[in-house]
Design a protein around this motif. Sequence first.
Motif, PDB file in Angstrom:
ATOM      1  N   GLY A 166       7.455   7.362  -1.871  1.00 52.41           N
ATOM      2  CA  GLY A 166       6.318   8.162  -2.384  1.00 52.41           C
ATOM      3  C   GLY A 166       5.045   7.634  -1.683  1.00 52.41           C
ATOM      4  O   GLY A 166       3.923   8.394  -1.723  1.00 52.41           O
ATOM      5  N   GLN A 167       5.003   6.397  -1.207  1.00 52.15           N
ATOM      6  CA  GLN A 167       3.793   5.939  -0.195  1.00 52.15           C
ATOM      7  C   GLN A 167       3.504   6.374   0.792  1.00 52.15           C
ATOM      8  O   GLN A 167       4.437   6.916   1.689  1.00 52.15           O
ATOM      9  N   ALA A 168       2.064   7.130   1.094  1.00 55.99           N
ATOM     10  CA  ALA A 168       1.155   6.744   0.168  1.00 55.99           C
ATOM     11  C   ALA A 168       0.796   7.671  -0.974  1.00 55.99           C
ATOM     12  O   ALA A 168       0.379   7.457  -2.051  1.00 55.99           O
ATOM     13  N   ILE A 169       0.912   9.016  -0.373  1.00 48.17           N
ATOM     14  CA  ILE A 169       0.549  10.210  -1.407  1.00 48.17           C
ATOM     15  C   ILE A 169       1.636  11.062  -1.446  1.00 48.17           C
ATOM     16  O   ILE A 169       1.460  12.459  -1.510  1.00 48.17           O
ATOM     17  N   LEU A 170       2.640  10.734  -1.392  1.00 47.86           N
ATOM     18  CA  LEU A 170       3.970  11.778  -1.533  1.00 47.86           C
ATOM     19  C   LEU A 170       4.585  11.981  -2.954  1.00 47.86           C
ATOM     20  O   LEU A 170       5.385  12.656  -2.922  1.00 47.86           O
ATOM     21  N   THR A 171       4.227  11.018  -3.767  1.00 51.11           N
ATOM     22  CA  THR A 171       4.956  11.052  -5.128  1.00 51.11           C
ATOM     23  C   THR A 171       4.454  12.458  -5.536  1.00 51.11           C
ATOM     24  O   THR A 171       5.586  13.186  -6.456  1.00 51.11           O
ATOM     25  N   ARG A 172       3.422  13.141  -5.379  1.00 50.47           N
ATOM     26  CA  ARG A 172       2.979  14.470  -5.889  1.00 50.47           C
ATOM     27  C   ARG A 172       3.970  15.515  -5.482  1.00 50.47           C
ATOM     28  O   ARG A 172       3.951  16.472  -5.837  1.00 50.47           O
ATOM     29  N   TRP A 174       7.237  15.176  -5.711  1.00 47.80           N
ATOM     30  CA  TRP A 174       8.599  15.283  -6.489  1.00 47.80           C
ATOM     31  C   TRP A 174       8.080  15.031  -8.189  1.00 47.80           C
ATOM     32  O   TRP A 174       8.782  15.309  -8.680  1.00 47.80           O
ATOM     33  N   ILE A 175       6.645  14.759  -8.524  1.00 47.36           N
ATOM     34  CA  ILE A 175       6.376  14.667  -9.585  1.00 47.36           C
ATOM     35  C   ILE A 175       4.870  15.151  -9.902  1.00 47.36           C
ATOM     36  O   ILE A 175       4.065  14.821  -8.940  1.00 47.36           O
ATOM     37  N   PRO A 176       4.549  16.023 -10.916  1.00 45.55           N
ATOM     38  CA  PRO A 176       3.127  16.304 -11.014  1.00 45.55           C
ATOM     39  C   PRO A 176       2.537  15.156 -11.544  1.00 45.55           C
ATOM     40  O   PRO A 176       2.581  14.831 -12.768  1.00 45.55           O
ATOM     41  N   ILE A 177       1.531  14.555 -11.004  1.00 48.07           N
ATOM     42  CA  ILE A 177       1.017  13.429 -11.389  1.00 48.07           C
ATOM     43  C   ILE A 177      -0.365  12.860 -11.006  1.00 48.07           C
ATOM     44  O   ILE A 177      -0.853  13.685  -9.801  1.00 48.07           O
ATOM     45  N   GLN A 178      -0.948  12.062 -11.510  1.00 48.26           N
ATOM     46  CA  GLN A 178      -2.330  11.712 -10.970  1.00 48.26           C
ATOM     47  C   GLN A 178      -1.983  10.475  -9.891  1.00 48.26           C
ATOM     48  O   GLN A 178      -1.621   9.439 -10.193  1.00 48.26           O
ATOM     49  N   ASP A 179      -2.080  11.202  -8.727  1.00 46.52           N
ATOM     50  CA  ASP A 179      -1.294  10.384  -7.406  1.00 46.52           C
ATOM     51  C   ASP A 179      -2.318   9.523  -6.634  1.00 46.52           C
ATOM     52  O   ASP A 179      -2.745   9.669  -5.532  1.00 46.52           O
ATOM     53  N   THR A 180      -2.929   8.493  -7.491  1.00 44.92           N
ATOM     54  CA  THR A 180      -3.830   7.411  -6.763  1.00 44.92           C
ATOM     55  C   THR A 180      -3.408   6.302  -7.181  1.00 44.92           C
ATOM     56  O   THR A 180      -3.087   5.863  -8.341  1.00 44.92           O
ATOM     57  N   GLU A 182      -5.396   3.931  -7.982  1.00 44.24           N
ATOM     58  CA  GLU A 182      -6.368   3.383  -8.869  1.00 44.24           C
ATOM     59  C   GLU A 182      -5.764   3.449 -10.241  1.00 44.24           C
ATOM     60  O   GLU A 182      -6.434   2.842 -11.333  1.00 44.24           O
ATOM     61  N   ASN A 183      -5.099   4.316 -10.741  1.00 48.92           N
ATOM     62  CA  ASN A 183      -4.312   4.387 -12.141  1.00 48.92           C
ATOM     63  C   ASN A 183      -2.964   3.873 -12.193  1.00 48.92           C
ATOM     64  O   ASN A 183      -2.477   4.307 -11.558  1.00 48.92           O
ATOM     65  N   ARG A 184      -2.927   2.998 -13.031  1.00 47.00           N
ATOM     66  CA  ARG A 184      -1.735   2.336 -13.147  1.00 47.00           C
ATOM     67  C   ARG A 184      -0.864   2.845 -14.627  1.00 47.00           C
ATOM     68  O   ARG A 184      -1.531   2.976 -15.605  1.00 47.00           O
ATOM     69  N   ILE A 185       0.356   3.207 -14.532  1.00 44.82           N
ATOM     70  CA  ILE A 185       0.882   3.773 -15.669  1.00 44.82           C
ATOM     71  C   ILE A 185       2.365   3.088 -15.932  1.00 44.82           C
ATOM     72  O   ILE A 185       3.029   2.601 -15.250  1.00 44.82           O
ATOM     73  N   THR A 186       2.885   3.348 -17.132  1.00 48.02           N
ATOM     74  CA  THR A 186       4.379   3.037 -17.467  1.00 48.02           C
ATOM     75  C   THR A 186       5.117   4.168 -17.357  1.00 48.02           C
ATOM     76  O   THR A 186       4.406   5.335 -17.538  1.00 48.02           O
ATOM     77  N   TYR A 187       6.616   4.296 -17.030  1.00 44.74           N
ATOM     78  CA  TYR A 187       7.231   5.453 -17.163  1.00 44.74           C
ATOM     79  C   TYR A 187       8.580   5.121 -17.803  1.00 44.74           C
ATOM     80  O   TYR A 187       9.171   3.850 -17.631  1.00 44.74           O
ATOM     81  N   THR A 188       9.448   6.056 -18.337  1.00 49.09           N
ATOM     82  CA  THR A 188      10.520   6.238 -18.662  1.00 49.09           C
ATOM     83  C   THR A 188      11.204   7.395 -17.962  1.00 49.09           C
ATOM     84  O   THR A 188      10.461   8.458 -17.604  1.00 49.09           O
ATOM     85  N   SER A 225       1.282   5.170  -9.080  1.00 52.25           N
ATOM     86  CA  SER A 225       2.251   6.214  -8.889  1.00 52.25           C
ATOM     87  C   SER A 225       2.955   6.182  -7.726  1.00 52.25           C
ATOM     88  O   SER A 225       4.255   6.444  -7.644  1.00 52.25           O
ATOM     89  N   TYR A 226       2.523   5.460  -6.583  1.00 52.49           N
ATOM     90  CA  TYR A 226       3.222   5.204  -5.323  1.00 52.49           C
ATOM     91  C   TYR A 226       4.750   4.539  -5.552  1.00 52.49           C
ATOM     92  O   TYR A 226       5.848   4.523  -4.737  1.00 52.49           O
ATOM     93  N   LEU A 227       4.747   3.749  -6.425  1.00 55.85           N
ATOM     94  CA  LEU A 227       5.989   2.793  -6.695  1.00 55.85           C
ATOM     95  C   LEU A 227       6.916   3.258  -7.606  1.00 55.85           C
ATOM     96  O   LEU A 227       7.630   2.768  -8.064  1.00 55.85           O
TER      97      LEU A 227
END
Length: 630
Positions: A166-172, A174-180, A182-188, A225-227
């Motif tokens: 996903g790094q740097a901006i490839l997560t978008r 395979w997932i619709p996401i806020q791909d920056t 700057e934003n940290r999220i948890t996920y399941t 998101s990139y992780l």
Amino acid sequence: MIKKIFTAFTILALFSCNQEGNKEETTVENKTEENEVVVTNHSYARLNQVRTLHIDLELALNVQNKTIDGVARHRVKNEGFDKVYFDIKDLDIKKVTLGARNNETETQFEIGEYDSLLGSPLIVDLQVGDLFVNVYYSTSPNAEALGWLAPELTGSGKYPFVYTQGQAILTRTWIPIQDTPENRITYTATVKAPEGMSTIMSATNPTELNGNNEFRHEMKQPIPSYLIALTAGELEYRKLGKNSGVYAEPHMIDAAEKEFKDIPKMMIVAEELYGKYLWDVYDVLVLPYSFPFGGMENPRLTFLTPTLVAGDGSLVSTVAHELAHSWSGNLVTNASWDDFWLNEGFTVYFENRIMEGVYGKEVADMLAIIELQELKETIAEMNAQGNEKDTHLKLALDNRNPDDGMTDIAYGKGAFFLKTLEKEVGREKFDEFIIKYFNAHKFGTLTTEDFVKYLNENLLTPLNVEFNTEEWIYGEGIPDNIVQVESEKFAIAEKLANSILEGKGMPKDLKRADKTTQEWMAFIRAFDGKLDTNKMMAIDKQLNFKGSGNSEIMSEWYVLGIKNNYKGIRPEMKAFLTKVGRRKYLEPLYTTLANTSEESLEWGKSVYKEARPNYHAISFNTVDEILGVN
């Protein structure tokens, strides 16, 4: 992540602002006009309006058509707005609903204009109180983040394999996401895979892989998101320590377990240096050969290239690098890709300290010298192309691919900035500062300007130390006060090379077992691109560099051979290029083939035609540009 090598074929736009302008904060206030396209940090997300806090993924892998069918369930924080913005690229959006699972109502959405780099904004209508946004979608067979391998490209040949990058901006993709970042999220995530394939992610994972076709994963700590990372295939697991282990395909698991046996020692040294490991488990996954990087620091599950499995542990500094990312990059993250050096400069510095703690100062110094050699070469190439401002640590990557910043500048110059600071204030004081820095910013993001402020307030001013921070971060090239690193073993290797160059005869007792990988790299580099073909043949007769099995040595030797028309390396080099997809090796090899002669360029194109299907998009996009093909 292991760096991208800068080449003459990478076209980089000049910065449009002056040095003072580079010091401005990267993050700007999002405008709120509904119809205006707002891009901040390579993302359409308007985080000051609505931001994702947690995402629950429901994924089904379709290996036949190389797609993923998914639902991305976002739990958001809404500051009182009626729209939320996500990043997508080449995703087929089926529908969007609001509300908790099984209590959903469909809502309107709009997909904005497509950009070849950024993709499109997905704009979803909200009610002010909505907390759950559910996006139903499918990926494209050509999604840039996804590497799909047919069974014949795996070790056993029985099952397909898939992995994400996903790094740097490839997560978008395979997932619709806020791909920056700057934003940290948890996920399941709940993932359905074909029979015989196990899924593991940068999250909780099974260690007994029994072939069940549905898997549940959870990441409790917030990450950018990139992780978010996924892989599926025929995998086995071996435990290395109380909280570490290795996954690999069955044919590779024994060698991988042996190669990475020192990971528990590395973890002990790392924690002694900079504090407790906060991700519970540190596992590594050895991917197939198409993986484009040396490693990717996905939390709890580092992805590694099999080119590191050299049989003698000589390339484990990459593992130390990815482990160090558990603090620098994963725990404390660059707020934008302009600040990428905050991830990688700290990590290379920390990697070197881990290697010193496990293997001794002599090994660490050799690794640092190699890093400095590569940094100087990169700076010379950038200067020759008029891209001097790309040698700043703080970059300006607006309207550019953030991958352009993944060069030796972020890695090497960033690390030597920190090494020079350490020399100036003393190791004890510097270690105290870094421990405090990680604790103060853990699970957060910051810009270069945030770091400079923290550095001044917590290290330089209290110690009354004057340091040329501005020159290091916002200036070109390498400042004169860079710390000096020397190696007696390197000096001996370079003296041997010079003796051969000067025609003093070929020693008859060149024994590879007598030298480390790093010493032989110094030996090859000392020829400075010029060595008679007969002498190369004589060296190969004793040392078999061309077929040594050590990817670092082979790639250095192949570059030297191309420059000197040593065609005897071509069978081994073709096998290497067809098998290995790691961009670090592909870029200099194809670049040298393209630049040396028309004949070598045509030979390179013929090899690439066969090899390209085995590469990830990150690698073949780079080589396409180098060779002028598509």
